[in-house]
Every structure is written in C-alpha cells, then in structure tokens.
Design an enzyme around this catalytic site. Structure first.
Site, mmCIF file in Angstrom:
data_model
loop_
_atom_site.group_PDB
_atom_site.id
_atom_site.type_symbol
_atom_site.label_atom_id
_atom_site.label_comp_id
_atom_site.label_asym_id
_atom_site.label_seq_id
_atom_site.Cartn_x
_atom_site.Cartn_y
_atom_site.Cartn_z
ATOM 1 N N TRP A 13 0.826 -1.222 0.000
ATOM 2 C CA TRP A 13 0.000 0.000 0.000
ATOM 3 C C TRP A 13 0.852 1.261 0.000
ATOM 4 O O TRP A 13 0.343 2.360 -0.177
ATOM 5 C CB TRP A 13 -0.930 0.011 1.218
ATOM 6 C CG TRP A 13 -0.249 0.392 2.512
ATOM 7 C CD1 TRP A 13 0.954 -0.064 2.956
ATOM 8 C CD2 TRP A 13 -0.705 1.314 3.498
ATOM 9 N NE1 TRP A 13 1.273 0.486 4.170
ATOM 10 C CE2 TRP A 13 0.257 1.337 4.526
ATOM 11 C CE3 TRP A 13 -1.844 2.107 3.630
ATOM 12 C CZ2 TRP A 13 0.124 2.135 5.673
ATOM 13 C CZ3 TRP A 13 -1.975 2.899 4.772
ATOM 14 C CH2 TRP A 13 -1.001 2.898 5.772
ATOM 15 N N ASP A 14 2.174 1.089 0.167
ATOM 16 C CA ASP A 14 3.059 2.257 0.225
ATOM 17 C C ASP A 14 2.852 3.183 -0.971
ATOM 18 O O ASP A 14 3.223 4.351 -0.934
ATOM 19 C CB ASP A 14 4.532 1.830 0.267
ATOM 20 C CG ASP A 14 4.841 0.930 1.440
ATOM 21 O OD1 ASP A 14 4.069 -0.025 1.677
ATOM 22 O OD2 ASP A 14 5.855 1.143 2.126
ATOM 23 N N GLU B 160 0.665 -2.944 12.199
ATOM 24 C CA GLU B 160 0.937 -4.392 12.135
ATOM 25 C C GLU B 160 1.264 -5.022 13.479
ATOM 26 O O GLU B 160 1.503 -6.226 13.549
ATOM 27 C CB GLU B 160 2.094 -4.647 11.163
ATOM 28 C CG GLU B 160 1.783 -4.197 9.758
ATOM 29 C CD GLU B 160 2.883 -4.552 8.768
ATOM 30 O OE1 GLU B 160 4.043 -4.672 9.197
ATOM 31 O OE2 GLU B 160 2.563 -4.688 7.573
ATOM 32 N N LYS C 288 2.316 0.462 15.893
ATOM 33 C CA LYS C 288 3.566 0.462 15.123
ATOM 34 C C LYS C 288 3.699 1.739 14.305
ATOM 35 O O LYS C 288 4.760 2.327 14.189
ATOM 36 C CB LYS C 288 3.586 -0.751 14.187
ATOM 37 C CG LYS C 288 4.840 -0.831 13.329
ATOM 38 C CD LYS C 288 4.817 -2.030 12.401
ATOM 39 C CE LYS C 288 6.014 -2.036 11.472
ATOM 40 N NZ LYS C 288 5.929 -3.054 10.432
ATOM 41 N N GLN C 289 2.586 2.159 13.695
ATOM 42 C CA GLN C 289 2.632 3.297 12.770
ATOM 43 C C GLN C 289 1.231 3.888 12.666
ATOM 44 O O GLN C 289 0.252 3.256 13.071
ATOM 45 C CB GLN C 289 3.070 2.817 11.404
ATOM 46 C CG GLN C 289 2.067 1.899 10.737
ATOM 47 C CD GLN C 289 2.666 1.061 9.626
ATOM 48 O OE1 GLN C 289 3.194 -0.003 9.865
ATOM 49 N NE2 GLN C 289 2.578 1.570 8.415
HETATM 50 C C1 BGC Z 1 4.915 -1.394 7.259
HETATM 51 C C2 BGC Z 1 3.883 -1.435 6.153
HETATM 52 C C3 BGC Z 1 4.567 -1.237 4.825
HETATM 53 C C4 BGC Z 1 5.684 -2.244 4.645
HETATM 54 C C5 BGC Z 1 6.454 -2.029 3.370
HETATM 55 C C6 BGC Z 1 6.004 -2.408 6.976
HETATM 56 O O1 BGC Z 1 6.993 -2.320 7.954
HETATM 57 O O2 BGC Z 1 4.327 -1.691 8.492
HETATM 58 O O3 BGC Z 1 2.918 -0.439 6.350
HETATM 59 O O4 BGC Z 1 3.645 -1.402 3.815
HETATM 60 O O5 BGC Z 1 6.585 -2.122 5.717
HETATM 61 O O6 BGC Z 1 7.086 -0.795 3.382
#
Ligand code: BGC
Length: 808
Positions: free
Chosen positions: A354-355, A493, A615-616
């Site tokens: 999804w980035d 995550e 996490k984010q």
């Molecule tokens: C992040 C995801 C991201 C992925 C790829 C993961 O560490 O939690 O949001 O899509 O890295 O960059």
C-alpha cells in the site's frame, strides 16, 4: 551546511557504512538499478553489489521447520560492474586492504553520476590515483558505463586490469532471509566477442526471465587484446596488461548493455546486448545524453526548499532522484509496480504494498503518465484479484497485501524474528485496506488529471470491483444496527489478533471501515461520471444491478466506526482501548525512539497484541488522506456526528503517545496531521521522515533498500501539505501554511491541461500559468477565487498565523 545541494559527498572510506552508502548511491533508470558498491568490491562483510530489474521476480521453495514455503524474490541479477586492477606483482586492490591517502565519493544528483577520487599507497610505497565514474543511462535503459582514470603518482610499470560479468550471484542481501533458498539464476551462456568483449546470459529458474549482458573495455579510448580469459561456469572475464608511467593518466572504460526477455522491440536479448555495445562509442558520448535526460527530469520535477540548512534541500533531491531511478518513463510499458523498498536492495523482496498511496501524489502532479502506468500494473492483475476474492468467499476483487509478478498474494506465511531467531506465523496479509489504496489512487489520479478515458476503460472497473468486495465483506450486525468489517488487520501491524485468541484478524478497524465507505461513495460517483452507455455496459458486465447499488448506499449509511469511551476519539479497532498499557519509558530508554516492539516483546516471551501500542499511523491515516470537510461529509453520511475541531486533536493526542514509529511511513503522517495546528511539531516529524534513509534512522534497514513511501511522503509534505494544495470537485485549491523554519518552497506541477509553477514564501503566494494545453485556469487561494491565463503570473498575499504556543 552542505557543500552543494546537488551532491551527496562522503569524504572517507568507512567499511561499516558501505552497505548503507551502496543503497543511497544506487544508480538506476527505472528499468534496472545497481547498488553503489565499488567496482572492485566483493560481496561479503562490507559490500553487497546488487542489480535489480523492474518486475524481475522469481519464486523459490524452501523447507522451514518441516514445511515447504514459497517466496517470490526480486532477483539479484549478474554483477555487471566487476572491474579491478592489480600491480603486475601484486594482489587485486581492495580498499579495505591498502593505505588510503585520499578519498572522496560523490553522488551527483543533477547528472546521475556516482564518482570516487581515491589516492592509495601499497605495501611497496607505490602511490596511485584513481578517479572512477559510473552511470546507468537514463536516456537508454539498456546501457550503463564506468570510466576510470588511473594515474601512477610515483612509479611506472604494468598493471593488470580485469573486466568481468559475474553470474554466480545469489540473493544474499537480507540477513533474516538467509535460511531461504536464494539461487535464482541458471547461467545459459558465457563467452567473448570481437577483439575484446564479454557476454553472459542467464535465466531465472522458475519465472524463466532471460537476461543477457554484454560488455566491452576500452583503454585510452580503444579496444585492446586481452592477455587472459577467465571462463568459469558462471563467470566470464578478461584481463589486460597496461603499461603506465608516473604522472601520466590512462583511462579505462567499461560499456555494458543489458537486455531481458521482458523487453519490447527486441529479437533476442543476447543479440541485442551485443549489438548495442558494439554500436556504443564510449563513456563520454553516453554521459552527455544521460545528463540531458536528467536535466529534463529536474526541470519539471525539482522541488526547491529554503529551510534550516542545505541538507533538507539535498535530501529532498536525493528522494526525487531515487523515485525516478525506481520508476521513470523507461518503466512505462514494462508492467511494473512500485516496490516499497525501491530497486535498491532485497528487503520485502521487491514487493508492492500500500506504500504507493504515499508515492502517487508526487507522480500525479509531476508525471501523471507514471501514475497511470502504476495503475495499469494493478489493472492487469484484476483477474487475479477477482479470483482471490472468490476463493476467500467474497465478491469483486481482493488485491493482495504484497504483490509481485502475477498479482497473487506474495506475503510470507512465516517470518523470522531476527531478535529471537524464531520463525513465526505472519498474518499481516490480512491488511485488506490495500484495496482501498488502489481505489483511492484511481480516484485521485482522475481528480488531478481529469483522465476520463482511463477512468472509463480501466479505473472504473477496478473501483467498482473493489466496491463489490467491500460490500460483500461488510456484514450487518443486528445488535449494533450497523455494518461491520471483521477479521482483518489495519495498517498497525503490531495487532494481528485479539489477546488469547488463536484466530488471526481484528474487528472493525476504523481506518479500513472508513476507507471502505470512501470506496463505495466513489464507486457511485464514478458511475455518474461515466458516459451513460459506458456505465450501463460496465454495470452489466460486472453484474452490478440496482439492488447492489442500493446496498452500497445502505452500507455507507450504516457503517460502524468504533470510538473510545468518551465517544470522541476514534478507536483503532474494536477493543483496542481496553488493551494493556505499555511501559514506554522502559522501552524507549532501552531501545530508543523508534521501536520494533513486536520483535522486542516476542523475544521477551511477551506479545505486543496485548498492548495499546501502535507500530505506525493507523487511525491518523484518515487525517492524512482526507481534509476535515471530507471527513465531516463521510462521517455525516455514516450517521455519526463528527466535530473536527475537537475530535481531530483529541484523536491525534491519543495515538501520538502510543506510537512507536516502527515504520518510516509513520513520521510522514504525524508530520501531516500537525501541519495546521502545531507547525513546529509538524516540522520535527517532517525532518524525521526526511532523514529516514539518509540517516538510516531504523539502524540498518536502508542498506537493504530505501523506503520509497517515506521518500515520496517527505516531498508530498512540502508540495501538498505545507502549500495546502488540494484537488477537489474539478478545482485546484491552495491554503499555504509554512512551518516557521521554511523560507521558500518552489516547484512545478501539471494539473489537467495546465502547467503551473508555484512559489510560496512567508505570506506570499505566487502562481504562474507557464504552459500546457489548457487556457485559463481557476484556482482558489484560501477563500479567494483567482483566474489565470496562459503565461500569466499572480502574486497573492495571505495571512500567516503562528501556531507556536505562547511562551514556547
Ligand atoms: C509497514 C507497512 C509497509 C511495509 C512495506 C512495513 O513495515 O508496516 O505499512 O507497507 O513495511 O514498506
């Protein structure tokens, strides 16, 4: 202060930093990218040469803990950079083994050149000067070249120069993947050509992609007969003896051509590679055209920033540079998505996540053709997504969390926690919100370009299929009287299941539910935008009837969104607020600001799922993607009262305290959400996002690949966020609010048929309608409507309120 905002400079050789620099100094042209490992370096403790191809994937199976698992990797292709020398009587020169008297490495972003100036002394006191330059041609995607200038300073004699193509490489760049099978290549052919020249042809052992490389060496501009050939099963090399005299420089040029079976307009890759190398004159000739191509890119896509110091500007340019090296005009037509970690390393196996929601805004306003190409990558995988939805018992299309070659789910089923050494199940693939990303990107590409043709023939089909998917995933809860989305994972995550449950998945992730509503609203909007006949045909083909459309309306009205007890703060998912509290002080003191709490806690025998730790950015994504007006509209339609003035700051405050920023994407969002209310906080977060790779803030992850989302996100903060640029309802809006530290922002955009240039300084906004195919444009600055004819410039004053707290 940096010397030059176009140059990344390293003034000493630091073996321990090499793999990081190799990622930051990678050169690419959107077709292939090669890490900045020095020509003479060998893969090992300090170096990791790597060459990656857009969409160059291969699958391999490995037995782990009695189970066979399959992973699709971004293949590390043969190393075309091999070039080394030695004294007649000595070993091949390795920087880590000689005395370095002078060293300067420079990545010239403006011209796309990686160079080094080195002065070394060997054990016999012989001092030599070596100036190296390397390019991966932006003007011709099948070419790359190296030029060395070698000068013996205090000696004369002979050197042996070795030119090689190494097909014995494996995928060895990420430590935690090293238990997995990694030999992707089969060497089909190696040989020499002409008086001097070598070639190598390989094939991936599962996906059967063929790559051919051909290389020639020129010494002082001419080809020379080799004294020795090295032909091994997976390697081809030639050696040349060159007489050198003290103080007299000689030049050594390596011209390389790379073709693959995925290329358009070719007969056979090896034949093409040999032909092109044969036709190529030399380094300088290529250099000129390569620089001209970069000039064109910078002219349209540079983002100028005057702020704290030149470093901000330099790093922004580094980001633009790497974005285009990963995906450029050369990538259009290749059928590639944009890998989260660039084509710069092997982390996340080159997969597409999804980035891209962070990357699209940059391309949408700068090179919309590239956005379209990225959307076509998704469109071509629509059938696979339909199949995935069907297999999971849903309608429509369900795109994978991690996408690679053919669009099946490429997420790993188990992953290694490097902190504990344990292999663990991985349920992050349940991030169905990736579907909303695709719909959001389709819609925004359309809003900015007005490309109704794309929407009609490709975009709408994806949007409607995604809407069907959400409608079938949403289930009605009688008790709540609302629709729910169950068993999924949100962007955070750290949480993939409820504490104590052995079933993966969470219920009603607020971000996902709101995004599903966004998809449904915009699917309905799309139908209205299309020509009536086209819409009717499409609806029939996709088996969407009136009752389905009614259901969509119904889901929009009754989608459930969880709130914490005070009913103001949006709850990340149902039950999140009841989780246990984390001892943040303890973890920050031990591990610093950025935390991979999931790994740390698992190592400690605990489980991050039990805690209120993020996490984010997850809920906060909503404030990143939508204006408060849009949120009010969506919440209103869902039947919730939403008071942005109270609820946005309270929700931000709630999550800010418990976010570990374990993903580089997080700081982008946190910077964005503070941009209006707390500009100094926004700037602090911007700087963190900006420096994610340059300063390798996660301590070691950048060497495995850059973080494209954070790179593009930092540009987006400057371009859209701080200028308040927005594209809605066929109109372009600006509402600038510069952080105190920013003096000036300047960049160009393409909006529909208009080519504009924007300059924002303190209290002053300048816009120039500099060309394009559109005539007059109407924009709204704050609340003032302005129209601008082609060639016209308007300067407008705006009021700049400070958000600094009194006494701060
Ligand atoms: C992040 C995801 C991201 C992925 C790829 C993961 O560490 O939690 O949001 O899509 O890295 O960059």
């Amino acid at each position: 202060m940096v010397e030059d905002t176009w140059k990344v400079v390293y003034k000493s050789f630091k073996p321990k930093e090499e793999t990081l620099r190799e990622a930051l100094c990678a050169l690419g042209n959107g077709y292939f990218t090669t890490r900045g490992a020095a020509e003479e370096s060998v893969a090992g403790k300090y170096h990791y040469p790597g060459t990656y191809l857009a969409s160059g994937f291969n699958r391999l199976k490995t037995e782990i803990a009695g189970k066979w698992i399959e992973n699709e990797d971004l293949v590390n292709w043969p190393d075309w950079t091999v070039l080394k020398y030695r004294h007649e009587d000595g070993d091949w020169i390795q920087l880590s083994e000689v005395e370095i008297i002078g060293y300067r490495q420079e990545l010239n972003l403006q011209k796309g050149i990686l160079s080094r100036k080195i002065r070394i002394k060997d054990a016999k006191g012989r001092t030599s000067k070596l100036v190296t330059r390397r390019i991966v041609c932006m003007h011709n995607k099948n070419l790359a070249a190296i030029k060395w200038e070698f000068t013996p300073v205090n000696w004369s004699g002979n050197i042996i120069v070795h030119n090689g193509l190494d097909g014995s490489v494996i995928n060895h760049g990420v430590e935690r993947y090293r238990d997995l099978n990694s030999k992707h290549l089969v060497v089909l052919d190696t040989g020499t050509m002409g008086e001097s020249g070598i070639y190598l042809k390989v094939r991936t052992n599962q996906s059967e992609i063929i790559m051919a490389q051909a290389a020639k060496l020129l010494i002082d501009g001419s080809s020379v007969k080799p004294i020795h050939k090295e032909k091994l099963p997976e390697y081809i090399g030639e050696e040349f003896e060159v007489g050198v005299a003290a103080g007299k420089p000689i030049t050594i040029e390596k011209i390389v051509s790379i073709f693959t079976s995925k290329d358009n307009a070719i007969s056979e890759p090896l034949m093409e590679a040999k032909t092109l190398v044969g036709r190529t004159l030399g380094f300088d000739d290529l250099l000129e055209k390569h620089i001209a191509e970069w000039k064109g890119i910078w002219k349209e896509s540079d983002v100028k920033l005057e702020a704290d110091n030149g470093e901000d500007q330099l790093v922004l340019r580094l980001h633009i540079f790497h974005i285009f090296q990963t995906y450029s005009f050369n990538t259009i037509g290749i059928d590639a998505g944009i890998p989260a970690r660039g084509l710069h390393g092997e982390a996340y196996r080159g997969h597409i996540f999804w980035d891209e929601i962070f990357v699209f805004p940059f391309f949408n306003i700068s090179r919309p053709e590239i956005s379209k190409s990225l959307l076509m990558y998704r469109y071509r995988r629509l059938n696979e997504a339909r199949y995935a939805a069907q297999e999971a018992g849903f309608d429509g299309a369900m795109y994978p969390w991690q996408s690679g070659s053919n669009g099946r789910e490429e997420s790993q089923v188990i992953h290694l926690n490097p902190a504990s050494g344990r292999w663990l199940p991985d349920h992050t693939f349940l991030q169905r919100h990736v579907n909303a990303t695709i719909a959001y990107n389709v819609w925004h590409y359309f809003e900015i370009t007005g490309d109704l043709e794309f929407l009609s023939f490709y975009g709408a089909e994806m949007l409607l299929e995604i809407a069907k998917f959400w409608a079938s995933m949403a289930s009605f809860n009688k008790e709540k009287g609302r629709y729910e989305i169950l068993n999924i994972v949100g962007p955070d995550e750290y949480h993939t299941h409820y504490p104590g449950s052995d079933q993966p998945g969470l219920n009603n992730n607020a971000y996902t539910n709101v995004m599903a509503v966004f998809c449904l609203i915009h699917a309905l909007k799309t139908i209205k935008k299309l020509d009536k006949e086209i819409a009717a045909v499409l609806l029939e083909q996709l088996e969407i009837d009136k009752s389905q459309l009614k259901k969509w309306e119904e889901i929009i009205k009754k989608m459930f969104v969880p709130f914490v007890g005070n009913k103001k703060v949006i709850e990340q998912f149902e039950g999140f607020d009841k989780l246990e509290e984390v001892d943040w002080e303890k973890y920050h003191a031990e591990y610093g600001e950025v935390l991979r709490l999931d790994r740390i806690m698992e190592k400690e025998g605990d489980d991050v799922n039990r805690y209120r730790a993020v996490k984010q950015a997850d809920v906060l994504m909503l404030f990143f993607l939508f204006s408060s007006d849009e949120l009010c509209d969506m919440f209103g339609r869902m039947g919730y009262e939403f008071n942005p003035k109270v609820q946005i700051p309270e929700t931000i405050a709630y999550y800010q305290k418990i976010t570990a920023h374990g993903s580089t994407l997080s700081k982008v969002v946190h910077s964005w959400v503070y941009a209006r209310s707390r500009r100094e906080e926004s700037w602090k977060n911007f700087k963190k996002a900006l420096m994610s790779d340059f300063k390798d803030v996660q301590g070691g992850t950048t060497s495995e690949g850059i973080h494209l989302g954070a790179m593009a996100g930092s540009l987006d903060l400057i371009q859209r966020c701080y200028t308040g640029m927005d594209f809605r309802e066929d109109c372009l809006f600006f509402n600038p609010r510069l952080p105190e530290n920013v003096q000036k922002i300047q960049f160009r955009i393409r909006y529909r048929k208009h080519w504009l240039e924007i300059i924002v300084t303190k209290g002053k906004f300048e816009i120039r309608n500099r060309g394009g195919w559109g005539g007059q444009i109407h924009i709204t600055l704050v609340k003032q409507k302005v129209s601008l004819k082609k060639g016209e410039t308007k300067i407008l004053e705006f009021h700049h309120k400070s958000t600094k707290k009194k006494g701060a």
